[in-house]
Scaffold this motif. Structure first.
Motif, PDB file in Angstrom:
ATOM      1  N   UNK A  63      97.481 -28.240  68.283  1.00  0.00           N
ATOM      2  CA  UNK A  63      97.046 -27.413  69.408  1.00  0.00           C
ATOM      3  C   UNK A  63      95.887 -26.515  68.989  1.00  0.00           C
ATOM      4  N   UNK A  64      95.052 -26.174  69.948  1.00  0.00           N
ATOM      5  CA  UNK A  64      94.021 -25.166  69.761  1.00  0.00           C
ATOM      6  C   UNK A  64      94.478 -23.900  70.471  1.00  0.00           C
ATOM      7  N   UNK A  65      94.289 -22.764  69.819  1.00  0.00           N
ATOM      8  CA  UNK A  65      94.654 -21.496  70.412  1.00  0.00           C
ATOM      9  C   UNK A  65      93.453 -20.566  70.329  1.00  0.00           C
ATOM     10  N   UNK A  70      93.747 -23.152  64.893  1.00  0.00           N
ATOM     11  CA  UNK A  70      94.415 -24.450  64.988  1.00  0.00           C
ATOM     12  C   UNK A  70      95.887 -24.254  64.659  1.00  0.00           C
ATOM     13  N   UNK A  71      96.756 -24.805  65.491  1.00  0.00           N
ATOM     14  CA  UNK A  71      98.195 -24.739  65.287  1.00  0.00           C
ATOM     15  C   UNK A  71      98.712 -26.168  65.171  1.00  0.00           C
ATOM     16  N   UNK A  72      99.513 -26.418  64.141  1.00  0.00           N
ATOM     17  CA  UNK A  72     100.087 -27.745  63.934  1.00  0.00           C
ATOM     18  C   UNK A  72     101.584 -27.576  63.719  1.00  0.00           C
ATOM     19  N   UNK A 109     107.710 -27.841  60.253  1.00  0.00           N
ATOM     20  CA  UNK A 109     106.633 -27.084  59.629  1.00  0.00           C
ATOM     21  C   UNK A 109     105.783 -26.531  60.767  1.00  0.00           C
ATOM     22  N   UNK A 110     105.476 -25.241  60.720  1.00  0.00           N
ATOM     23  CA  UNK A 110     104.603 -24.618  61.712  1.00  0.00           C
ATOM     24  C   UNK A 110     103.432 -24.006  60.952  1.00  0.00           C
ATOM     25  N   UNK A 111     102.239 -24.511  61.243  1.00  0.00           N
ATOM     26  CA  UNK A 111     101.024 -24.135  60.525  1.00  0.00           C
ATOM     27  C   UNK A 111     100.039 -23.454  61.475  1.00  0.00           C
ATOM     28  N   UNK A 112      99.414 -22.373  61.015  1.00  0.00           N
ATOM     29  CA  UNK A 112      98.324 -21.712  61.749  1.00  0.00           C
ATOM     30  C   UNK A 112      97.124 -21.659  60.812  1.00  0.00           C
ATOM     31  N   UNK A 113      96.012 -22.211  61.275  1.00  0.00           N
ATOM     32  CA  UNK A 113      94.781 -22.273  60.480  1.00  0.00           C
ATOM     33  C   UNK A 113      93.654 -21.563  61.201  1.00  0.00           C
ATOM     34  N   UNK A 114      92.754 -20.984  60.432  1.00  0.00           N
ATOM     35  CA  UNK A 114      91.615 -20.241  60.988  1.00  0.00           C
ATOM     36  C   UNK A 114      90.778 -21.110  61.922  1.00  0.00           C
ATOM     37  N   UNK A 115      90.478 -22.341  61.494  1.00  0.00           N
ATOM     38  CA  UNK A 115      89.620 -23.214  62.292  1.00  0.00           C
ATOM     39  C   UNK A 115      89.732 -24.651  61.785  1.00  0.00           C
ATOM     40  N   UNK A 116      88.958 -25.553  62.383  1.00  0.00           N
ATOM     41  CA  UNK A 116      88.983 -26.968  62.006  1.00  0.00           C
ATOM     42  C   UNK A 116      88.545 -27.176  60.562  1.00  0.00           C
TER      43      UNK A 116
END
Length: 96
Positions: A91-93, A2-4, A52-59
């Motif tokens: 966004x989903x990547x 997940x990208x925010x 802010x740019x965030x990358x998360x493993x999953x929901x």
């Protein structure tokens, strides 16, 4: 993944205070198990626009983040610094 991306426009004269405030969110978020990357930038050519740019493993990681004390403190306090509502892009990547 997940990208925010969150665009924030800070009130003139409040930038230093805002940067100290946002540091707590950044540091707390980076320490979360589901966080891949969490960064905060000032946009080039501006005095008061940030991202802010965030990358998360999953929901699940995003859901956990949304319940943390540092994120809740951000939500309750950020309005004092902003000239308008944040612009949020989710966004989903998927890696191939």
């Amino acid at each position: 993944m997940k990208v925010i991306n969150v665009e924030l426009t800070v009130k003139p004269g409040k930038q230093k205070e805002y940067e100290a405030f946002i540091d707590k969110l950044v540091q707390g978020s980076r320490a979360e198990a589901g966080n891949i990357s969490y960064n905060h930038f000032k946009k080039i050519g501006t005095d008061n626009e940030y991202e802010i740019i965030e990358h998360w493993k999953d929901a699940n990681a995003v859901a956990f983040h949304n319940d943390t004390s540092h994120f809740q403190a951000f939500l309750s306090g950020v309005g004092a610094y902003l000239t308008k509502d944040p612009v949020i892009i989710r966004m989903d990547y998927q890696e191939k």
